[in-house]
Scaffold this active site. Structure first.
Site, PDB file in Angstrom:
ATOM      1  N   GLU A 181     -39.616  69.509  18.174  1.00 46.72           N
ATOM      2  CA  GLU A 181     -39.647  67.580  18.118  1.00 46.72           C
ATOM      3  C   GLU A 181     -40.613  66.696  17.267  1.00 46.72           C
ATOM      4  O   GLU A 181     -41.092  67.501  16.567  1.00 46.72           O
ATOM      5  CB  GLU A 181     -40.692  67.001  19.803  1.00 46.72           C
ATOM      6  CG  GLU A 181     -39.503  67.829  20.313  1.00 46.72           C
ATOM      7  CD  GLU A 181     -40.412  66.987  22.245  1.00 46.72           C
ATOM      8  OE1 GLU A 181     -41.614  66.855  21.975  1.00 46.72           O
ATOM      9  OE2 GLU A 181     -40.475  67.282  23.219  1.00 46.72           O
ATOM     10  N   ARG A 191     -17.106  56.244  10.486  1.00 50.38           N
ATOM     11  CA  ARG A 191     -15.815  56.133  10.437  1.00 50.38           C
ATOM     12  C   ARG A 191     -15.209  56.289  12.053  1.00 50.38           C
ATOM     13  O   ARG A 191     -13.701  56.268  12.434  1.00 50.38           O
ATOM     14  CB  ARG A 191     -15.409  57.145   9.772  1.00 50.38           C
ATOM     15  CG  ARG A 191     -15.188  57.400   8.182  1.00 50.38           C
ATOM     16  CD  ARG A 191     -15.164  58.836   8.075  1.00 50.38           C
ATOM     17  NE  ARG A 191     -17.092  59.945   7.607  1.00 50.38           N
ATOM     18  CZ  ARG A 191     -16.799  61.326   7.251  1.00 50.38           C
ATOM     19  NH1 ARG A 191     -15.330  61.640   6.435  1.00 50.38           N
ATOM     20  NH2 ARG A 191     -17.951  61.895   7.446  1.00 50.38           N
ATOM     21  N   LYS A 210       0.348  57.891   1.877  1.00 54.51           N
ATOM     22  CA  LYS A 210      -0.148  59.231   2.628  1.00 54.51           C
ATOM     23  C   LYS A 210       1.540  59.367   3.225  1.00 54.51           C
ATOM     24  O   LYS A 210       1.793  58.215   4.247  1.00 54.51           O
ATOM     25  CB  LYS A 210      -1.294  59.099   3.607  1.00 54.51           C
ATOM     26  CG  LYS A 210      -2.474  59.240   2.634  1.00 54.51           C
ATOM     27  CD  LYS A 210      -3.672  59.667   3.649  1.00 54.51           C
ATOM     28  CE  LYS A 210      -4.800  59.869   2.933  1.00 54.51           C
ATOM     29  NZ  LYS A 210      -5.859  59.918   3.798  1.00 54.51           N
ATOM     30  N   ARG A 212       3.324  62.351   5.772  1.00 55.62           N
ATOM     31  CA  ARG A 212       3.605  63.284   6.113  1.00 55.62           C
ATOM     32  C   ARG A 212       5.083  64.380   6.498  1.00 55.62           C
ATOM     33  O   ARG A 212       6.201  63.379   6.909  1.00 55.62           O
ATOM     34  CB  ARG A 212       3.645  63.217   7.959  1.00 55.62           C
ATOM     35  CG  ARG A 212       2.953  64.151   8.762  1.00 55.62           C
ATOM     36  CD  ARG A 212       2.322  64.679   9.987  1.00 55.62           C
ATOM     37  NE  ARG A 212       1.436  63.556   9.972  1.00 55.62           N
ATOM     38  CZ  ARG A 212       0.036  63.791  10.270  1.00 55.62           C
ATOM     39  NH1 ARG A 212      -0.041  64.762  10.291  1.00 55.62           N
ATOM     40  NH2 ARG A 212      -1.321  62.969   9.858  1.00 55.62           N
ATOM     41  N   ASP A 224     -17.232  63.301   1.529  1.00 53.24           N
ATOM     42  CA  ASP A 224     -17.225  64.773   2.242  1.00 53.24           C
ATOM     43  C   ASP A 224     -16.634  66.000   1.445  1.00 53.24           C
ATOM     44  O   ASP A 224     -17.363  66.613   1.067  1.00 53.24           O
ATOM     45  CB  ASP A 224     -16.624  64.307   3.431  1.00 53.24           C
ATOM     46  CG  ASP A 224     -17.329  65.132   5.053  1.00 53.24           C
ATOM     47  OD1 ASP A 224     -17.868  66.590   4.719  1.00 53.24           O
ATOM     48  OD2 ASP A 224     -17.170  64.411   6.005  1.00 53.24           O
TER      49      ASP A 224
END
Length: 332
Positions: free
Chosen positions: A51, A108, A208, A210, A239
């Site tokens: 804590e 996000r 993008k 796929r 990231d």
């Protein structure tokens, strides 16, 4: 020197990574205003069971408090400490509580994208709004999350600071007639267009695709927009840097020459290998680098990473907020 009817404090954890940017902000304000803003040290006592107990050194009564949160913390710890510090400030009779969040975590998770999951951005907004009176941050990932807040929320754009840095240190990049500003995907299209307009350059937006269900999406750029050009990719969150890495591969395949990148919030969760694919990477100091202390920059990438300080724009926003002036010029 400006005279204010109240004291103003810049508050940060003396032993945390935010102390460095907090002292730079304070120095900028002190040079401009004299003895109006004061540094106030925050210390965090930790109990054996994990804590925490925040304690602020100086009396806060009737003051305006700008708390600089530490973006190097684990996001869950960051949120807990933020809530405790805000409660401490209110309980200490601060007149105004302004959270200065160089990096706002959980941006996000701004929608319910599958069953039985939280809208975490809304939860963070509710927790901050319990005690804080205002939020200042930089390049929030999703602009629409401002609607989650019942208090004033200002996401300062970083392009002005980046332009000033490049003019001072890399004028050859800005003056390059072959330079194109790129975004790796449509989600960052507005950001790229903002940078391109500011720099007087053309933007190119990746898209993008796929290949088949279950496969990772690949990034494509129009060949006629990037062939033979030098590209500056702009993004807000780095990231793992997987998206920028894919963009680099595609740009090289389409005949781009030099590839630079700018990222506001850089985590490097998978190390610094992205530097091998770039001629230069510019990042903001919303986190103190290197973020992952035990990861070393490859020898082949030494000198490719440069950190841009956001203390000037945060100092200006804090000054204008404390003086009751408009922030609108900072968004132009």
């Amino acid at each position: 020197m400006a005279k204010l009817p109240y004291r103003c404090f810049i508050i940060a954890d003396k032993n945390g990574d935010a102390w460095e940017i907090a002292t730079e902000i304070h120095r900028n304000l002190e040079n401009r205003l004299g003895d109006v803003f004061h540094l106030n040290e925050l210390t965090i006592e930790k109990f054996r069971n994990g804590e925490i107990k925040p304690r602020i050194e100086k009396n806060l009564r009737n003051s305006h408090c700008f708390y600089i949160a530490d973006s190097n913390q684990d996001p869950q710890y960051w949120l807990t400490q933020l809530a405790f510090v805000n409660h401490t400030l209110e309980n200490s009779s601060a007149e105004k509580i302004i959270n200065v969040l160089p990096n706002l975590f959980f941006p996000r998770q701004d929608r319910k994208d599958e069953p039985r999951v939280p809208i975490s951005s809304k939860v963070v907004a509710d927790i901050i709004g319990l005690y804080a009176d205002r939020v200042l941050t930089i390049d929030v990932h999703c602009q629409q999350i401002q609607g989650f807040y019942d208090i004033p929320f200002d996401s300062l754009p970083s392009f002005r600071t980046v332009e000033d840095y490049l003019k001072k240190n890399h004028r050859e990049i800005l003056e390059d007639e072959e330079l194109v500003i790129g975004s790796p995907d449509a989600g960052g299209g507005k950001r790229a267009e903002g940078f391109a307009k500011r720099f007087g350059k053309l933007p190119t937006i990746g898209y993008k695709i796929r290949i088949k269900d279950g496969d990772v999406e690949e990034i494509r750029f129009p060949k006629e927009q990037v062939e033979g050009k030098n590209i500056l990719i702009v993004d807000d969150i780095g990231d793992s840097f997987g998206t920028i890495s894919e963009a680099c591969d595609e740009l090289k395949d389409k005949g781009a020459k030099k590839i630079y990148a700018y990222c506001t919030h850089a985590f490097f969760t998978k190390g610094y290998d992205i530097l091998d694919k770039l001629d230069k990477l510019f990042i903001g100091n919303t986190m103190k680098q290197p973020y992952i202390k035990d990861m070393k920059i490859p020898d082949t990438a030494k000198g490719k990473l440069e950190v841009i300080s956001f203390a000037p724009i945060l100092s200006e926003a804090i000054y204008r907020t404390s003086m009751g002036e408009s922030l609108s010029d900072l968004f132009k």
